[in-house]
Design a protein around this motif. Structure first.
Motif, PDB file in Angstrom:
ATOM      1  N   PRO A   4     -10.956   3.540  -1.731  1.00  0.00           N
ATOM      2  CA  PRO A   4     -10.108   2.542  -1.072  1.00  0.00           C
ATOM      3  C   PRO A   4      -8.662   2.666  -1.553  1.00  0.00           C
ATOM      4  CG  PRO A   4     -11.503   1.506  -2.723  1.00  0.00           C
ATOM      5  CD  PRO A   4     -11.921   2.937  -2.615  1.00  0.00           C
ATOM      6  N   GLU A   5      -7.752   2.451  -0.650  1.00  0.00           N
ATOM      7  CA  GLU A   5      -6.337   2.482  -0.993  1.00  0.00           C
ATOM      8  C   GLU A   5      -5.771   1.072  -0.856  1.00  0.00           C
ATOM      9  OE1 GLU A   5      -4.648   6.809   0.033  1.00  0.00           O
ATOM     10  OE2 GLU A   5      -5.291   5.677   1.795  1.00  0.00           O
ATOM     11  N   LEU A   6      -4.778   0.785  -1.680  1.00  0.00           N
ATOM     12  CA  LEU A   6      -4.179  -0.542  -1.713  1.00  0.00           C
ATOM     13  C   LEU A   6      -2.714  -0.459  -1.315  1.00  0.00           C
ATOM     14  CD1 LEU A   6      -5.619  -1.573  -5.197  1.00  0.00           C
ATOM     15  CD2 LEU A   6      -6.556  -2.175  -2.962  1.00  0.00           C
ATOM     16  N   ARG A   7      -2.268  -1.493  -0.634  1.00  0.00           N
ATOM     17  CA  ARG A   7      -0.852  -1.567  -0.289  1.00  0.00           C
ATOM     18  C   ARG A   7      -0.069  -2.072  -1.495  1.00  0.00           C
ATOM     19  NH1 ARG A   7      -0.509  -3.928   5.784  1.00  0.00           N
ATOM     20  NH2 ARG A   7       1.628  -4.227   5.092  1.00  0.00           N
ATOM     21  N   SER A   8       1.236  -1.908  -1.442  1.00  0.00           N
ATOM     22  CA  SER A   8       2.114  -2.244  -2.568  1.00  0.00           C
ATOM     23  C   SER A   8       1.864  -3.644  -3.116  1.00  0.00           C
ATOM     24  CB  SER A   8       3.586  -2.127  -2.152  1.00  0.00           C
ATOM     25  OG  SER A   8       3.902  -0.823  -1.783  1.00  0.00           O
ATOM     26  N   GLY A   9       1.831  -4.619  -2.238  1.00  0.00           N
ATOM     27  CA  GLY A   9       1.642  -6.006  -2.676  1.00  0.00           C
ATOM     28  C   GLY A   9       0.307  -6.215  -3.375  1.00  0.00           C
ATOM     29  N   GLN A  10      -0.726  -5.560  -2.887  1.00  0.00           N
ATOM     30  CA  GLN A  10      -2.049  -5.684  -3.499  1.00  0.00           C
ATOM     31  C   GLN A  10      -2.050  -5.078  -4.911  1.00  0.00           C
ATOM     32  OE1 GLN A  10      -3.927  -3.609  -0.162  1.00  0.00           O
ATOM     33  NE2 GLN A  10      -5.289  -5.392   0.105  1.00  0.00           N
ATOM     34  N   VAL A  11      -1.450  -3.912  -5.036  1.00  0.00           N
ATOM     35  CA  VAL A  11      -1.380  -3.256  -6.342  1.00  0.00           C
ATOM     36  C   VAL A  11      -0.572  -4.115  -7.306  1.00  0.00           C
ATOM     37  CG1 VAL A  11      -0.476  -1.249  -7.597  1.00  0.00           C
ATOM     38  CG2 VAL A  11      -1.668  -0.932  -5.429  1.00  0.00           C
ATOM     39  N   ALA A  12       0.587  -4.568  -6.855  1.00  0.00           N
ATOM     40  CA  ALA A  12       1.460  -5.373  -7.710  1.00  0.00           C
ATOM     41  C   ALA A  12       0.746  -6.643  -8.167  1.00  0.00           C
ATOM     42  CB  ALA A  12       2.755  -5.716  -6.962  1.00  0.00           C
ATOM     43  N   ASP A  13       0.109  -7.349  -7.255  1.00  0.00           N
ATOM     44  CA  ASP A  13      -0.610  -8.578  -7.612  1.00  0.00           C
ATOM     45  C   ASP A  13      -1.726  -8.296  -8.615  1.00  0.00           C
ATOM     46  OD1 ASP A  13       0.987 -10.107  -5.953  1.00  0.00           O
ATOM     47  OD2 ASP A  13      -0.489 -10.192  -4.318  1.00  0.00           O
ATOM     48  N   ALA A  14      -2.501  -7.263  -8.363  1.00  0.00           N
ATOM     49  CA  ALA A  14      -3.635  -6.945  -9.230  1.00  0.00           C
ATOM     50  C   ALA A  14      -3.183  -6.528 -10.635  1.00  0.00           C
ATOM     51  CB  ALA A  14      -4.491  -5.850  -8.606  1.00  0.00           C
ATOM     52  N   ALA A  15      -2.020  -5.885 -10.723  1.00  0.00           N
ATOM     53  CA  ALA A  15      -1.530  -5.395 -12.017  1.00  0.00           C
ATOM     54  C   ALA A  15      -0.607  -6.394 -12.708  1.00  0.00           C
ATOM     55  CB  ALA A  15      -0.795  -4.067 -11.829  1.00  0.00           C
ATOM     56  N   GLY A  16      -0.215  -7.456 -12.010  1.00  0.00           N
ATOM     57  CA  GLY A  16       0.671  -8.449 -12.613  1.00  0.00           C
ATOM     58  C   GLY A  16       2.116  -8.009 -12.711  1.00  0.00           C
ATOM     59  N   VAL A  17       2.554  -7.198 -11.758  1.00  0.00           N
ATOM     60  CA  VAL A  17       3.948  -6.755 -11.703  1.00  0.00           C
ATOM     61  C   VAL A  17       4.494  -7.082 -10.315  1.00  0.00           C
ATOM     62  CG1 VAL A  17       3.564  -4.888 -13.363  1.00  0.00           C
ATOM     63  CG2 VAL A  17       3.395  -4.400 -10.929  1.00  0.00           C
ATOM     64  N   ASN A  18       5.767  -6.826 -10.103  1.00  0.00           N
ATOM     65  CA  ASN A  18       6.287  -7.032  -8.750  1.00  0.00           C
ATOM     66  C   ASN A  18       6.439  -5.689  -8.040  1.00  0.00           C
ATOM     67  OD1 ASN A  18       9.009  -5.987  -9.171  1.00  0.00           O
ATOM     68  ND2 ASN A  18       9.377  -7.834 -10.371  1.00  0.00           N
ATOM     69  N   HIS A  41       3.562   2.141   5.526  1.00  0.00           N
ATOM     70  CA  HIS A  41       3.253   1.381   4.316  1.00  0.00           C
ATOM     71  C   HIS A  41       2.793   2.311   3.202  1.00  0.00           C
ATOM     72  CE1 HIS A  41       3.548  -2.491   6.328  1.00  0.00           C
ATOM     73  NE2 HIS A  41       2.848  -1.974   7.339  1.00  0.00           N
ATOM     74  N   ARG A  42       3.226   2.000   2.004  1.00  0.00           N
ATOM     75  CA  ARG A  42       2.771   2.773   0.849  1.00  0.00           C
ATOM     76  C   ARG A  42       1.307   2.439   0.592  1.00  0.00           C
ATOM     77  NH1 ARG A  42       8.255   1.755  -0.576  1.00  0.00           N
ATOM     78  NH2 ARG A  42       9.200   3.492  -1.700  1.00  0.00           N
ATOM     79  N   LEU A  43       0.507   3.468   0.358  1.00  0.00           N
ATOM     80  CA  LEU A  43      -0.915   3.285   0.056  1.00  0.00           C
ATOM     81  C   LEU A  43      -1.221   3.962  -1.275  1.00  0.00           C
ATOM     82  CD1 LEU A  43      -2.427   4.018   3.594  1.00  0.00           C
ATOM     83  CD2 LEU A  43      -2.053   1.780   2.512  1.00  0.00           C
ATOM     84  N   TYR A  44      -1.672   3.161  -2.227  1.00  0.00           N
ATOM     85  CA  TYR A  44      -1.937   3.641  -3.585  1.00  0.00           C
ATOM     86  C   TYR A  44      -3.433   3.746  -3.827  1.00  0.00           C
ATOM     87  CZ  TYR A  44       2.907   2.289  -4.568  1.00  0.00           C
ATOM     88  OH  TYR A  44       4.270   2.161  -4.556  1.00  0.00           O
ATOM     89  N   PRO A  45      -3.845   4.738  -4.600  1.00  0.00           N
ATOM     90  CA  PRO A  45      -5.254   4.785  -4.999  1.00  0.00           C
ATOM     91  C   PRO A  45      -5.547   3.589  -5.916  1.00  0.00           C
ATOM     92  CG  PRO A  45      -4.022   6.606  -5.997  1.00  0.00           C
ATOM     93  CD  PRO A  45      -3.079   5.863  -5.110  1.00  0.00           C
ATOM     94  N   ALA A  46      -6.786   3.128  -5.933  1.00  0.00           N
ATOM     95  CA  ALA A  46      -7.172   1.947  -6.710  1.00  0.00           C
ATOM     96  C   ALA A  46      -6.861   2.104  -8.198  1.00  0.00           C
ATOM     97  CB  ALA A  46      -8.650   1.638  -6.490  1.00  0.00           C
ATOM     98  N   GLU A  47      -6.947   3.325  -8.735  1.00  0.00           N
ATOM     99  CA  GLU A  47      -6.701   3.517 -10.170  1.00  0.00           C
ATOM    100  C   GLU A  47      -5.248   3.270 -10.562  1.00  0.00           C
ATOM    101  OE1 GLU A  47      -6.642   7.709  -8.382  1.00  0.00           O
ATOM    102  OE2 GLU A  47      -8.079   6.081  -8.323  1.00  0.00           O
ATOM    103  N   THR A  48      -4.362   3.109  -9.587  1.00  0.00           N
ATOM    104  CA  THR A  48      -2.963   2.791  -9.881  1.00  0.00           C
ATOM    105  C   THR A  48      -2.869   1.464 -10.628  1.00  0.00           C
ATOM    106  OG1 THR A  48      -2.245   4.001  -7.914  1.00  0.00           O
ATOM    107  CG2 THR A  48      -0.668   2.452  -8.858  1.00  0.00           C
ATOM    108  N   VAL A  49      -3.763   0.534 -10.316  1.00  0.00           N
ATOM    109  CA  VAL A  49      -3.763  -0.769 -11.000  1.00  0.00           C
ATOM    110  C   VAL A  49      -3.999  -0.550 -12.493  1.00  0.00           C
ATOM    111  CG1 VAL A  49      -4.925  -3.006 -11.209  1.00  0.00           C
ATOM    112  CG2 VAL A  49      -4.479  -2.031  -8.936  1.00  0.00           C
ATOM    113  N   THR A  50      -4.974   0.269 -12.828  1.00  0.00           N
ATOM    114  CA  THR A  50      -5.265   0.559 -14.238  1.00  0.00           C
ATOM    115  C   THR A  50      -4.069   1.231 -14.899  1.00  0.00           C
ATOM    116  OG1 THR A  50      -7.612   0.771 -13.752  1.00  0.00           O
ATOM    117  CG2 THR A  50      -6.839   1.749 -15.814  1.00  0.00           C
TER     118      THR A  50
END
Length: 155
Positions: A4-18, A41-50
């Motif tokens: 699964p890929e996440l959009r910028s806002g999803q990654v930022a929210d999950a990681a606690g950054v903006n 839209h930017r699409l990040y791999p899920a491991e980007t949060v980690t």
């Protein structure tokens, strides 16, 4: 089906950054440029949060972004100065800073105990523990307990 890929806002929210932090880390090379959706839209791999959580944790431990980038590169390549060596260096730096802060604390406690209120009068007093002069003027010997205290300003 891929990961699964996440959009910028999803990654930022999950990681606690903006979201601006994501873009900044991309520019700095901490994050790989993300894939783009057909809509741009930017699409990040899920491991980007980690990865972002690792970066933020390292920063809280006092590592600079350059140091974090070096650790990440070393980890990906399996060579270079990795976490162990960076952690040893950072620990040595923290221990030096703690020693400096301990000296500052002890000197300030001694100043409070000495009871001086006027720094000019205190500077000429033999009982003043504050290092108002880094070195004794020419022709005057340093007084133990006063001129021998050195508070480093380069820490």
């Amino acid at each position: 089906m891929g990961e699964p890929e996440l959009r910028s806002g999803q990654v930022a929210d999950a990681a606690g950054v903006n979201v601006q932090t994501l873009r900044y880390y991309e520019r700095r090379g901490l994050l790989a440029a993300p894939r783009r959706s057909p809509g741009g839209h930017r699409l990040y791999p899920a491991e980007t949060v980690t990865l972002l959580r690792v970066v933020k944790a390292a920063q809280r431990l006092g590592f600079t972004l350059d140091e974090v980038a070096g650790m990440l590169r070393a980890g990906r390549r399996g060579r270079g100065v990795g976490l162990q060596e960076h952690a040893r260096r950072k620990l040595a730096e923290v221990e030096r800073r703690l020693a400096d802060l301990t000296l500052v604390r002890d000197t300030l406690r001694a100043a409070i105990s000495a009871g001086c209120d006027d720094p000019v009068e205190c500077a000429d007093s033999a009982c003043c523990p504050l290092p108002f002069a880094e070195a004794a003027p020419a022709g005057r010997a340093a007084r133990p307990g006063r001129d021998s205290v050195s508070l480093r300003s380069d820490a």
